[in-house]
Design an enzyme around this catalytic site. Structure first.
Site, PDB file in Angstrom:
ATOM      1  N   SER A 103     -16.699  -2.505 -69.720  1.00  0.00           N
ATOM      2  CA  SER A 103     -17.227  -1.358 -70.255  1.00  0.00           C
ATOM      3  C   SER A 103     -18.254  -0.704 -69.227  1.00  0.00           C
ATOM      4  O   SER A 103     -18.209  -1.273 -68.220  1.00  0.00           O
ATOM      5  CB  SER A 103     -18.261  -1.915 -71.443  1.00  0.00           C
ATOM      6  OG  SER A 103     -17.547  -2.393 -72.563  1.00  0.00           O
TER       7      SER A 103
HETATM    8  N1  SAH Z   1     -17.619  -7.050 -72.918  1.00  0.00           N
HETATM    9  C1  SAH Z   1     -16.682  -6.753 -72.109  1.00  0.00           C
HETATM   10  C2  SAH Z   1     -15.718  -5.736 -72.623  1.00  0.00           C
HETATM   11  C3  SAH Z   1     -14.552  -6.224 -73.123  1.00  0.00           C
HETATM   12  S1  SAH Z   1     -13.230  -4.881 -73.682  1.00  0.00           S
HETATM   13  C4  SAH Z   1     -17.340  -6.158 -70.608  1.00  0.00           C
HETATM   14  O1  SAH Z   1     -18.319  -6.846 -70.436  1.00  0.00           O
HETATM   15  O2  SAH Z   1     -17.045  -5.164 -70.283  1.00  0.00           O
HETATM   16  C5  SAH Z   1     -13.329  -5.579 -75.434  1.00  0.00           C
HETATM   17  C6  SAH Z   1     -12.706  -7.005 -75.709  1.00  0.00           C
HETATM   18  O3  SAH Z   1     -12.840  -7.060 -76.948  1.00  0.00           O
HETATM   19  C7  SAH Z   1     -11.293  -6.971 -75.379  1.00  0.00           C
HETATM   20  O4  SAH Z   1     -11.344  -8.098 -74.457  1.00  0.00           O
HETATM   21  C8  SAH Z   1     -10.638  -7.384 -76.670  1.00  0.00           C
HETATM   22  O5  SAH Z   1      -9.672  -8.453 -76.425  1.00  0.00           O
HETATM   23  C9  SAH Z   1     -11.665  -8.156 -77.346  1.00  0.00           C
HETATM   24  N2  SAH Z   1     -11.576  -7.700 -78.799  1.00  0.00           N
HETATM   25  C10 SAH Z   1     -11.007  -7.135 -79.618  1.00  0.00           C
HETATM   26  N3  SAH Z   1     -11.061  -7.521 -81.136  1.00  0.00           N
HETATM   27  C11 SAH Z   1     -11.543  -8.950 -81.084  1.00  0.00           C
HETATM   28  C12 SAH Z   1     -11.884  -9.677 -81.947  1.00  0.00           C
HETATM   29  N4  SAH Z   1     -11.659  -9.431 -83.360  1.00  0.00           N
HETATM   30  N5  SAH Z   1     -12.564 -11.029 -81.462  1.00  0.00           N
HETATM   31  C13 SAH Z   1     -12.778 -10.953 -80.396  1.00  0.00           C
HETATM   32  N6  SAH Z   1     -12.443 -10.168 -79.436  1.00  0.00           N
HETATM   33  C14 SAH Z   1     -11.931  -9.074 -79.396  1.00  0.00           C
END
Ligand code: SAH
Length: 260
Positions: A103
């Site tokens: 993000s």
């Molecule tokens: N927190 C991260 C951003 C990750 S992007 C950062 O520090 O930048 C969002 C993430 O959410 C992805 O890796 C995706 O696989 C995950 N995601 C989507 N649906 C999900 C769910 N139901 N449970 C857990 N993770 C999920």
């Protein structure tokens, strides 16, 4: 624009790296969250570039000293592929593999600052247990570790869960608990949560999240609106029920059910 002139510094092992520091809301500046590399050879590029990022976040309206302090401490370049480190301190999302993204720093800061606005946080002066849905590469979990007492972070893609584990291992953040599973189910064992933060956008808020939120707690999640656009949704749990506010438009990867 203040861009890093060079971005892949040489590294030396850091001494006396903090295991973690539970920053209180409104707390002061704390040491860098790092167990490996301190920049060397190119001076303090990494620190200086991070501080410029923090200044930009403050100029854009982020006010919480603990959030600004945390963004200043966590080395975002350690969470992105080496080919992308020159963009690590720009306010942009970047690919982390498996079609997911890390993000934007401004969005991470905004969402965590919103969490700190929870009634229970304002009453106690500290952010207790936090559930993060979507660990991704682990960056936001590391930032949360600086401001919250306990962080439970769930990822549904095994490859990213493992990537986050590898990225976070050297930081030895004893208050971060990485979980592989479907975050739509929450993680009841870690709750009730003062804060729930989703890094993926769904059509609606899963019931489990509302159930696992503490009274006085706050949920911050991107949610698809009737227009088809995502917006940040803030839900507060009170002794009388839930209150909801819809804030600015955002762009997150989709929330998906199940594991893969
Ligand atoms: N927190 C991260 C951003 C990750 S992007 C950062 O520090 O930048 C969002 C993430 O959410 C992805 O890796 C995706 O696989 C995950 N995601 C989507 N649906 C999900 C769910 N139901 N449970 C857990 N993770 C999920």
């Amino acid at each position: 624009m203040n861009q890093p002139k060079r971005s892949v510094p040489g590294w030396i092992a850091a001494s006396a790296a903090p295991k973690h520091v539970n920053g209180r809301v409104g707390g002061g500046v704390a040491p860098t969250v790092r167990s490996t590399p301190a920049p060397v050879g190119l001076g303090l590029d990494s620190v200086a570039v991070r501080m410029r990022m923090v200044q930009r976040l403050a100029a854009s309206g982020i006010q919480s000293p603990s959030v600004l302090g945390a963004l200043g401490r966590v080395e975002r370049h350690l969470f992105v592929d080496s080919a992308l480190v020159n963009q690590a301190y720009e306010d942009t999302s970047l690919p982390i593999g498996l079609q997911q993204t890390i993000s934007k720093p401004s969005v991470v800061a905004r969402m965590i600052e919103l969490l700190e606005g929870a009634e229970c946080v304002r009453a106690s002066g500290k952010l207790g247990r936090v559930l993060e849905v979507g660990t991704g590469c682990g960056y936001q979990a590391a930032v949360l570790a600086c401001v919250a007492q306990q962080v439970y972070s769930v990822e549904r893609l095994r490859g990213l869960h493992e990537k986050a584990r590898n990225n976070l291992r050297p930081l030895r953040l004893t208050n971060v608990h990485l979980l592989f599973g479907d975050g739509m189910l929450g993680y009841a064992q870690g709750g009730p949560y003062a804060g729930i933060i989703s890094a993926a956008g769904g059509e609606s808020v899963p019931r489990a999240w509302l159930d696992q939120l503490a009274v006085g707690g706050r949920l911050v999640a991107p949610t698809v609106r009737s227009t088809g656009q995502q917006a940040l949704l803030v839900v507060d749990k009170t002794s009388h029920g839930f209150t909801e506010s819809v804030l600015e438009a955002v762009h997150f990867v989709p929330l998906k059910s199940g594991i893969a």
